[in-house]
Design a protein around this motif. Structure first.
Motif, PDB file in Angstrom:
ATOM      1  N   CYS A 437       0.876  -1.145  -0.026  1.00 53.09           N
ATOM      2  CA  CYS A 437       0.052   0.255  -0.122  1.00 53.09           C
ATOM      3  C   CYS A 437       0.862   1.165   0.071  1.00 53.09           C
ATOM      4  CB  CYS A 437      -0.908  -0.062   1.172  1.00 53.09           C
ATOM      5  SG  CYS A 437      -2.208  -1.212   1.229  1.00 53.09           S
ATOM      6  N   GLU A 438       1.751   1.192   0.815  1.00 54.45           N
ATOM      7  CA  GLU A 438       2.862   2.203   0.748  1.00 54.45           C
ATOM      8  C   GLU A 438       3.597   2.629  -0.272  1.00 54.45           C
ATOM      9  OE1 GLU A 438       6.833   4.212   2.863  1.00 54.45           O
ATOM     10  OE2 GLU A 438       5.965   2.136   3.783  1.00 54.45           O
ATOM     11  N   LEU A 439       3.923   1.696  -1.297  1.00 55.66           N
ATOM     12  CA  LEU A 439       4.653   1.703  -2.380  1.00 55.66           C
ATOM     13  C   LEU A 439       3.863   2.276  -3.685  1.00 55.66           C
ATOM     14  CD1 LEU A 439       6.965   1.188  -4.197  1.00 55.66           C
ATOM     15  CD2 LEU A 439       6.438  -1.223  -4.426  1.00 55.66           C
ATOM     16  N   VAL A 440       2.456   1.659  -3.531  1.00 55.99           N
ATOM     17  CA  VAL A 440       1.640   2.316  -4.513  1.00 55.99           C
ATOM     18  C   VAL A 440       1.328   3.790  -4.282  1.00 55.99           C
ATOM     19  CG1 VAL A 440      -0.851   2.449  -5.295  1.00 55.99           C
ATOM     20  CG2 VAL A 440       0.292   0.281  -4.921  1.00 55.99           C
ATOM     21  N   ALA A 441       1.067   4.211  -3.070  1.00 57.36           N
ATOM     22  CA  ALA A 441       1.000   5.787  -2.931  1.00 57.36           C
ATOM     23  C   ALA A 441       2.425   6.434  -3.186  1.00 57.36           C
ATOM     24  CB  ALA A 441       0.767   5.919  -1.252  1.00 57.36           C
ATOM     25  N   ALA A 442       3.401   6.020  -2.667  1.00 56.36           N
ATOM     26  CA  ALA A 442       4.718   6.685  -2.865  1.00 56.36           C
ATOM     27  C   ALA A 442       4.850   6.663  -4.492  1.00 56.36           C
ATOM     28  CB  ALA A 442       5.814   5.869  -2.152  1.00 56.36           C
ATOM     29  N   VAL A 443       4.873   6.014  -5.175  1.00 52.32           N
ATOM     30  CA  VAL A 443       4.876   6.078  -6.789  1.00 52.32           C
ATOM     31  C   VAL A 443       3.895   7.059  -7.234  1.00 52.32           C
ATOM     32  CG1 VAL A 443       4.848   4.751  -9.049  1.00 52.32           C
ATOM     33  CG2 VAL A 443       5.940   3.710  -6.912  1.00 52.32           C
ATOM     34  N   LEU A 451       8.422  14.196 -10.031  1.00 52.37           N
ATOM     35  CA  LEU A 451       9.850  13.823  -9.494  1.00 52.37           C
ATOM     36  C   LEU A 451      10.717  12.608 -10.252  1.00 52.37           C
ATOM     37  CD1 LEU A 451       9.065  14.870  -5.726  1.00 52.37           C
ATOM     38  CD2 LEU A 451      10.221  16.314  -7.377  1.00 52.37           C
ATOM     39  N   GLN A 452      11.358  12.543 -10.581  1.00 53.88           N
ATOM     40  CA  GLN A 452      12.142  11.362 -11.104  1.00 53.88           C
ATOM     41  C   GLN A 452      13.391  11.157 -10.280  1.00 53.88           C
ATOM     42  OE1 GLN A 452      11.478   9.303 -13.295  1.00 53.88           O
ATOM     43  NE2 GLN A 452       9.535  10.327 -14.068  1.00 53.88           N
ATOM     44  N   PRO A 453      13.664  10.272  -9.183  1.00 55.04           N
ATOM     45  CA  PRO A 453      14.804   9.912  -8.622  1.00 55.04           C
ATOM     46  C   PRO A 453      16.005   9.824  -9.406  1.00 55.04           C
ATOM     47  CG  PRO A 453      12.918   8.761  -7.678  1.00 55.04           C
ATOM     48  CD  PRO A 453      12.525   9.351  -8.985  1.00 55.04           C
ATOM     49  N   GLU A 454      17.122  10.094  -9.321  1.00 51.45           N
ATOM     50  CA  GLU A 454      18.205  10.073 -10.164  1.00 51.45           C
ATOM     51  C   GLU A 454      18.475   8.530 -10.633  1.00 51.45           C
ATOM     52  OE1 GLU A 454      22.059  11.623  -8.956  1.00 51.45           O
ATOM     53  OE2 GLU A 454      21.025  13.421  -7.531  1.00 51.45           O
ATOM     54  N   PRO A 455      18.394   8.179 -11.952  1.00 49.55           N
ATOM     55  CA  PRO A 455      18.193   6.984 -12.232  1.00 49.55           C
ATOM     56  C   PRO A 455      19.488   5.904 -11.899  1.00 49.55           C
ATOM     57  CG  PRO A 455      18.710   8.228 -14.115  1.00 49.55           C
ATOM     58  CD  PRO A 455      18.518   9.163 -12.899  1.00 49.55           C
ATOM     59  N   GLU A 456      20.448   6.364 -11.684  1.00 52.91           N
ATOM     60  CA  GLU A 456      21.579   5.377 -11.263  1.00 52.91           C
ATOM     61  C   GLU A 456      21.674   4.979 -10.051  1.00 52.91           C
ATOM     62  OE1 GLU A 456      23.167   9.626 -10.475  1.00 52.91           O
ATOM     63  OE2 GLU A 456      22.012   8.581 -12.147  1.00 52.91           O
ATOM     64  N   LEU A 457      20.923   5.803  -8.979  1.00 58.23           N
ATOM     65  CA  LEU A 457      20.793   5.326  -7.603  1.00 58.23           C
ATOM     66  C   LEU A 457      19.883   4.301  -7.300  1.00 58.23           C
ATOM     67  CD1 LEU A 457      20.197   8.847  -5.960  1.00 58.23           C
ATOM     68  CD2 LEU A 457      22.524   7.434  -5.929  1.00 58.23           C
ATOM     69  N   PRO A 458      20.183   3.454  -6.133  1.00 59.03           N
ATOM     70  CA  PRO A 458      19.206   2.244  -5.946  1.00 59.03           C
ATOM     71  C   PRO A 458      17.585   2.889  -5.807  1.00 59.03           C
ATOM     72  CG  PRO A 458      21.163   2.160  -4.513  1.00 59.03           C
ATOM     73  CD  PRO A 458      21.159   3.298  -5.510  1.00 59.03           C
ATOM     74  N   VAL A 459      17.376   3.838  -5.291  1.00 64.95           N
ATOM     75  CA  VAL A 459      15.979   4.503  -5.378  1.00 64.95           C
ATOM     76  C   VAL A 459      15.614   4.966  -6.590  1.00 64.95           C
ATOM     77  CG1 VAL A 459      16.510   6.972  -5.005  1.00 64.95           C
ATOM     78  CG2 VAL A 459      14.671   5.887  -3.598  1.00 64.95           C
ATOM     79  N   GLY A 460      16.341   5.238  -7.552  1.00 66.02           N
ATOM     80  CA  GLY A 460      15.872   5.522  -9.201  1.00 66.02           C
ATOM     81  C   GLY A 460      15.669   4.187  -9.502  1.00 66.02           C
ATOM     82  N   PHE A 463      12.130   2.873  -8.348  1.00 69.84           N
ATOM     83  CA  PHE A 463      11.044   3.800  -9.020  1.00 69.84           C
ATOM     84  C   PHE A 463      10.821   3.313 -10.346  1.00 69.84           C
ATOM     85  CE2 PHE A 463       9.510   7.257 -11.260  1.00 69.84           C
ATOM     86  CZ  PHE A 463       8.319   7.649 -11.038  1.00 69.84           C
ATOM     87  N   ARG A 464      11.896   3.126 -11.011  1.00 70.19           N
ATOM     88  CA  ARG A 464      11.483   2.698 -12.463  1.00 70.19           C
ATOM     89  C   ARG A 464      10.737   1.263 -12.401  1.00 70.19           C
ATOM     90  NH1 ARG A 464      14.336  -0.977 -15.316  1.00 70.19           N
ATOM     91  NH2 ARG A 464      15.936  -0.976 -14.244  1.00 70.19           N
ATOM     92  N   ALA A 466       8.961  -0.121 -10.359  1.00 67.86           N
ATOM     93  CA  ALA A 466       7.642   0.020  -9.703  1.00 67.86           C
ATOM     94  C   ALA A 466       6.693   0.859 -10.786  1.00 67.86           C
ATOM     95  CB  ALA A 466       7.703   0.888  -8.270  1.00 67.86           C
ATOM     96  N   ALA A 467       7.544   1.975 -11.496  1.00 69.59           N
ATOM     97  CA  ALA A 467       6.350   2.629 -12.477  1.00 69.59           C
ATOM     98  C   ALA A 467       6.400   1.877 -13.506  1.00 69.59           C
ATOM     99  CB  ALA A 467       7.497   3.700 -12.770  1.00 69.59           C
ATOM    100  N   GLU A 468       7.125   0.882 -13.866  1.00 73.19           N
ATOM    101  CA  GLU A 468       6.774  -0.021 -15.291  1.00 73.19           C
ATOM    102  C   GLU A 468       5.684  -0.920 -14.848  1.00 73.19           C
ATOM    103  OE1 GLU A 468      10.679  -2.146 -15.605  1.00 73.19           O
ATOM    104  OE2 GLU A 468      11.289  -0.401 -16.944  1.00 73.19           O
ATOM    105  N   LEU A 469       5.555  -1.250 -13.481  1.00 68.61           N
ATOM    106  CA  LEU A 469       4.486  -2.315 -13.088  1.00 68.61           C
ATOM    107  C   LEU A 469       3.050  -1.808 -12.562  1.00 68.61           C
ATOM    108  CD1 LEU A 469       4.329  -5.438 -12.534  1.00 68.61           C
ATOM    109  CD2 LEU A 469       5.031  -4.749 -10.032  1.00 68.61           C
ATOM    110  N   LEU A 470       3.124  -0.530 -12.274  1.00 70.13           N
ATOM    111  CA  LEU A 470       2.025   0.113 -11.549  1.00 70.13           C
ATOM    112  C   LEU A 470       1.259   0.975 -12.627  1.00 70.13           C
ATOM    113  CD1 LEU A 470       3.216   0.762  -7.939  1.00 70.13           C
ATOM    114  CD2 LEU A 470       1.884  -1.134  -8.956  1.00 70.13           C
ATOM    115  N   ASP A 471      -0.066   0.883 -12.550  1.00 67.07           N
ATOM    116  CA  ASP A 471      -0.852   1.561 -13.585  1.00 67.07           C
ATOM    117  C   ASP A 471      -0.679   3.323 -13.079  1.00 67.07           C
ATOM    118  OD1 ASP A 471      -2.989   2.959 -14.944  1.00 67.07           O
ATOM    119  OD2 ASP A 471      -4.153   1.390 -14.482  1.00 67.07           O
ATOM    120  N   ASP A 472      -0.448   4.077 -14.009  1.00 66.19           N
ATOM    121  CA  ASP A 472      -0.323   5.569 -13.662  1.00 66.19           C
ATOM    122  C   ASP A 472      -1.734   6.233 -13.935  1.00 66.19           C
ATOM    123  OD1 ASP A 472      -0.943   5.718 -16.588  1.00 66.19           O
ATOM    124  OD2 ASP A 472       1.130   6.528 -17.061  1.00 66.19           O
ATOM    125  N   ASP A 473      -2.716   5.602 -13.909  1.00 67.46           N
ATOM    126  CA  ASP A 473      -3.964   6.691 -13.746  1.00 67.46           C
ATOM    127  C   ASP A 473      -4.258   6.878 -12.710  1.00 67.46           C
ATOM    128  OD1 ASP A 473      -6.304   7.511 -14.366  1.00 67.46           O
ATOM    129  OD2 ASP A 473      -7.253   5.505 -15.008  1.00 67.46           O
TER     130      ASP A 473
END
Length: 496
Positions: A437-443, A451-460, A463-464, A466-473
């Protein structure tokens, strides 16, 4: 939901894992239970088991040895006539194979078989070595006996192991792959086989490995939430944790800095003195969970390789020592400690979820809603996470508070480690859902804020993924599938 829950039912493991009665780890039990490795008994360990077997038979033939030439429990003083000795073993297994409840999943039963095989190789059981051969054959083929859930109070998994013993003798069914050939078991095998906590230990190992992964994944999700609210890195500063150097908290803070690409001495953010506890106290709450996992692993490292059978057959002394080494107080307490520590990390996840719903932290609409009037957004996730947290709270109650008196009063205490292991296994599903539930809300918050976390960081990377998996609507819609997908992603996030 979890890749860990997939049952490897077909095929033969391509890797081998040596069992020597000395060095089995919780992670090894998982590999054998999941059939990603096949067990191979070490030759010196087999010799040790053979010597123990020979010694046990000599002692039973020459005098009174509990369970071999006597009854068990309150029947300990009743001798077994020599002419009835062979049948006594099978009667003991039949009478004790009374476990009740649901059939256990294949994975848990295979974990039990793996632990029992390794324990026998420790050399104190006095059990015929061909039992190890049969157990290893079953683990390799995927066969497992039908074993039921309830029958142990933490002083030996005698009911479950009796069911396994009768399967080895050809009297009870197997599931899965090719069953081993039936063994001729007698009075020198029965108690020696069932005098073990192998099921409890196997379940504890499975629970530890999954839940430790989930706590690491929760840190990753917490880092995403921190970014979504412009949180401060100060809570993770090295000087803060060097000044109060609890090992787990120090390590968690360092890992958070790694995930976020934060310096050891971060500067405060603009406009906010400090964050709510969900962000500011993460090292202080995740740290004890990490420490509790380490304690549980250390306890399991001893128990998985222990010769704890009663009586202990000591070939060096040519003696049978009657004792209470099967009593699992250390494990019960370690499991209870672990669950209570995990409960704190799950509560912290719901606290961050609440912060993500607050415009004062995100500068977005309440509940991360879209532009429609009175939209509810992710409001329901707080309720769903709270419900899952309630379930988690129930299974986190200390099992070691239990008490019972059995067998006409001669067994007047119990550790209830068996219950503690089952409860710890049951933590995983509600825990996953809370963090999902937290992950859905955070994304969603990061997307809405662009906001796009720096892609080379683990958090980036997280995010990528999770964003590929979760609906953006962001429109109001059912979020069940989103949370299910997010919960299933947590194992991959832990690897970051």
């Amino acid at each position: 939901m979890s890749s860990r829950m997939v049952d490897q039912a077909a095929g033969v493991p391509t890797e081998s894992l040596t069992l020597d009665g000395r060095s089995l780890r919780a992670a090894d039990v998982v590999r054998l239970a999941d059939r990603t490795a096949a067990p191979v008994p070490a030759s010196e360990a087999v010799k040790r088991a053979e010597v123990s077997w020979d010694t046990a038979r000599e002692l039973a033939a020459a005098g009174r040895v509990y369970g071999r030439s006597t009854g068990v429990g309150a029947n300990r003083s009743e001798s077994v006539p020599t002419e009835a000795a062979a049948e006594h073993g099978l009667r003991l297994l039949r009478s004790h194979a009374g476990a009740i409840g649901e059939e256990l999943p294949a994975r848990e039963v295979r974990a039990m078989l793996a632990v029992r095989a390794n324990q026998i190789l420790a050399g104190g059981a006095g059990l015929r070595p061909t039992v190890v051969t049969s157990l290893c054959e079953a683990l390799t083929s995927g066969a497992y006996p039908v074993v039921h859930e309830y029958g142990s109070v933490g002083t030996g998994d005698i009911a479950a192991l009796s069911e396994a013993g009768l399967a080895l003798a050809g009297e009870r069914p197997w599931r899965g792959g090719r069953a081993p050939e039936p063994l001729a078991l007698d009075n020198n095998d029965a108690l020696a086989l069932i005098s073990s906590n192998a099921l409890t230990l196997g379940q504890a190992a499975l629970a530890l490995e999954e839940l430790r992964t989930l706590t690491v994944a929760t840190q990753v999700v917490g880092a995403l939430s921190l970014l979504a609210v412009d949180g401060s890195y100060e809570a993770y500063a090295e000087p803060v944790h060097a000044a109060r150097p609890h090992r787990g908290s120090y390590a968690v803070a360092a890992h958070s800095r790694h995930l976020l690409g934060a310096p050891e001495r971060p500067t405060p953010p603009l406009g906010r003195i400090q964050d709510p506890y969900g962000f500011r106290c993460l090292p202080q709450i995740h740290g004890p969970a990490r420490d509790a996992a380490d304690t549980l692993e250390q306890t399991l490292a001893i128990e998985l390789n222990a010769a704890a059978e009663n009586p202990l057959i000591s070939a060096d002394d040519h003696a049978a020592y009657h004792h209470g080494g099967f009593y699992l107080a250390q494990l019960a307490l370690a499991l209870d400690h672990f669950r209570l520590a995990l409960m704190g990390t799950a509560r912290l996840s719901t606290a961050r979820l609440a912060a993500l719903n607050e415009p004062g932290f995100t500068r977005l609409r309440p509940f991360l809603a879209d532009g429609e009037a009175a939209s509810s957004g992710v409001m329901i996730l707080e309720y769903a996470a709270g419900a899952a947290l309630g379930e988690l709270r129930e299974v986190s109650a200390p099992s070691s508070l239990g008490h019972t008196v059995l067998s006409r009063g001669v067994e007047e205490q119990a550790s209830f480690a068996s219950l503690a292991a089952r409860q710890t296994l049951r933590v995983a599903e509600p825990y996953r859902l809370v963090v999902g539930c937290e992950l859905v809300a955070a994304v969603r918050a990061l997307r809405l804020r662009d906001l796009q976390p720096e892609p080379e960081l683990p958090v980036g990377v997280a995010f990528r993924l999770a964003a590929e998996l979760l609906d953006d609507d962001p429109a109001d819609r059912p979020l069940t599938d989103d949370v299910t997908a997010a919960a299933g992603l947590l194992d991959r996030l832990a690897a970051l």
